[in-house]
Structures are given as C-alpha cells and as structure tokens.
Design a protein around this motif. Structure first.
Motif, PDB file in Angstrom:
ATOM      1  N   CYS A   1       0.810  -1.081   0.157  1.00 25.88           N
ATOM      2  CA  CYS A   1       0.323  -0.200   0.114  1.00 25.88           C
ATOM      3  C   CYS A   1       0.964   1.394  -0.327  1.00 25.88           C
ATOM      4  O   CYS A   1       2.237   1.290   0.413  1.00 25.88           O
ATOM      5  CB  CYS A   1      -0.666   0.156   0.901  1.00 25.88           C
ATOM      6  SG  CYS A   1      -1.900   1.644   1.624  1.00 25.88           S
TER       7      CYS A   1
ATOM      8  N   HIS B   1       0.267   3.896   1.062  1.00 21.41           N
ATOM      9  CA  HIS B   1       0.228   4.894   2.641  1.00 21.41           C
ATOM     10  C   HIS B   1       1.092   4.654   3.247  1.00 21.41           C
ATOM     11  O   HIS B   1       2.214   5.256   3.843  1.00 21.41           O
ATOM     12  CB  HIS B   1      -1.411   4.471   3.370  1.00 21.41           C
ATOM     13  CG  HIS B   1      -1.298   5.575   4.495  1.00 21.41           C
ATOM     14  ND1 HIS B   1      -1.535   4.669   5.695  1.00 21.41           N
ATOM     15  CD2 HIS B   1      -0.712   6.873   5.230  1.00 21.41           C
ATOM     16  CE1 HIS B   1      -1.268   5.759   6.820  1.00 21.41           C
ATOM     17  NE2 HIS B   1      -1.857   6.647   6.572  1.00 21.41           N
TER      18      HIS B   1
ATOM     19  N   CYS C   1      -6.964  -2.563   2.052  1.00 25.06           N
ATOM     20  CA  CYS C   1      -5.299  -2.465   2.687  1.00 25.06           C
ATOM     21  C   CYS C   1      -5.721  -2.827   4.432  1.00 25.06           C
ATOM     22  O   CYS C   1      -6.947  -1.762   4.404  1.00 25.06           O
ATOM     23  CB  CYS C   1      -4.800  -1.043   2.861  1.00 25.06           C
ATOM     24  SG  CYS C   1      -3.833  -1.133   3.851  1.00 25.06           S
TER      25      CYS C   1
ATOM     26  N   HIS D   1      -5.280   0.850   7.755  1.00 24.22           N
ATOM     27  CA  HIS D   1      -6.017   1.939   7.698  1.00 24.22           C
ATOM     28  C   HIS D   1      -6.959   2.267   7.188  1.00 24.22           C
ATOM     29  O   HIS D   1      -7.830   3.238   6.834  1.00 24.22           O
ATOM     30  CB  HIS D   1      -4.817   3.121   7.486  1.00 24.22           C
ATOM     31  CG  HIS D   1      -3.775   2.493   8.276  1.00 24.22           C
ATOM     32  ND1 HIS D   1      -2.057   2.240   7.956  1.00 24.22           N
ATOM     33  CD2 HIS D   1      -3.345   2.871  10.423  1.00 24.22           C
ATOM     34  CE1 HIS D   1      -1.477   1.901   8.302  1.00 24.22           C
ATOM     35  NE2 HIS D   1      -1.981   2.940  10.197  1.00 24.22           N
TER      36      HIS D   1
ATOM     37  N   SER E   1      -7.384   2.267   3.469  1.00 23.22           N
ATOM     38  CA  SER E   1      -7.169   2.275   2.255  1.00 23.22           C
ATOM     39  C   SER E   1      -8.286   1.599   0.718  1.00 23.22           C
ATOM     40  O   SER E   1      -8.009   0.212   1.373  1.00 23.22           O
ATOM     41  CB  SER E   1      -5.963   2.902   1.828  1.00 23.22           C
ATOM     42  OG  SER E   1      -5.017   4.365   2.017  1.00 23.22           O
TER      43      SER E   1
HETATM   44 FE1  FES Z   1      -2.835   0.516   3.558  1.00 25.49          FE
HETATM   45 FE2  FES Z   1      -2.235   2.685   6.029  1.00 25.49          FE
HETATM   46  S1  FES Z   1      -1.044   0.832   4.960  1.00 25.49           S
HETATM   47  S2  FES Z   1      -3.919   1.981   4.314  1.00 25.49           S
END
Ligand code: FES
Length: 152
Positions: free
Chosen positions: A97, A99, A115, A118, A120
């Motif tokens: 991901c 993020h 994901c 968090h 996403s």
């Molecule tokens: Fe994927 Fe935070 S690591 S949403």
C-alpha cells in the motif's frame, strides 16, 4: 668491492619493497577502481508464465528477484498483483500500500484493492478510492516475451 655489495643490497631492497607494494596495492586498486559486477539480469525478474492467468480478475503472483548488493547477488522472493485485460494488456502493481506499506489484497465482492491497516482502497487501475493513501499503487515496468512476464 664494497660499492658493488652495497649496490646489490640496495637493488634487492628496492625489488623487495616494490614486490610488497605491488602485492598490497594491486588488490586494493582492483577493489577501489573495478566497477561492481553489472548483472543486467538483476534488473528484470522473470515473473513466470501468465498465459493461464484469468482475464479481468487481479491475481497475486510470486517470483524470485535477484538483488545485487555490491559484489554479492542474492535471490529473494517477491510478489506482485497482476491485472490482465488481454494477452498484451497487463498491469502489474507492487504489493505494498502506498500509505504506509502494508500488504493489501483484492476484495472481489467490492472489486477493489483493500488495505487492512488503515482502510485505503484502490480500483483496478490502482487509483485511490478511499484514503488515507493519497497516491495510486506503484506499478512495475513490464515486458512480455511469449507467455512470460518480466518485471523491471
Ligand atoms: Fe494501507 Fe495505511 S498502510 S492504509
């Protein structure tokens, strides 16, 4: 006679010093100035035969990738998500991901890459649908030779 012996000793010392300097200097020079092994194979990884991958449904694949670290070459397992829309129309995403680097998965019910860390979500093209991720999924450079997929 004395000068001849002195010249011989001086010459022998110079030769010995030169040999020692060469013995130490050649490997050091080779280490400093020789370029590290260029292994072009390490830049492209053979991700395998993709002829049996389903069209339209993302699939996770695993493959071995050579990692060049100075003089050593190690083989490490890697993975990717492949979206096949035709024999020559392939998109391959890096498995993490964008993020914070969690491994995401394909949620076939919602038809998104989801994901779990968090929340996403990304569409089939890797674009962000739901944050907190702000940028699309990273893509591999691809090359197709026959039925084999190569990842850059
Ligand atoms: Fe994927 Fe935070 S690591 S949403």
């Amino acid at each position: 006679m004395q000068a001849g012996r002195r010249n011989f000793c001086e010459t022998a010392i110079y030769i010995l010093v030169s040999l020692v300097a060469a013995a130490l200097g050649l490997p050091a020079g080779f280490y400093l100035f020789a370029s590290p092994r260029k292994n072009l194979q390490s830049e492209w990884a053979d991700a395998g035969d993709i002829s049996n991958l389903p069209t339209g449904t993302p699939r996770q694949i695993t493959f071995l990738r050579n990692r060049v670290d100075g003089w050593s070459v190690r083989s490490a397992k890697d993975s990717a998500w492949v979206v096949k829309d035709g024999p020559e129309n392939i998109t391959v995403f890096a498995p993490l991901c964008t993020h914070l680097g969690c491994a995401y998965h394909w949620d076939s019910k919602a038809a998104v890459f989801a994901c779990p860390c968090h929340g996403s979500a990304f569409d089939r093209d890797g674009k962000v649908i739901t944050g907190p991720a702000t940028r699309p999924l990273d893509r591999y450079i691809t090359r197709i030779e026959g039925a084999r997929l190569w990842l850059g």
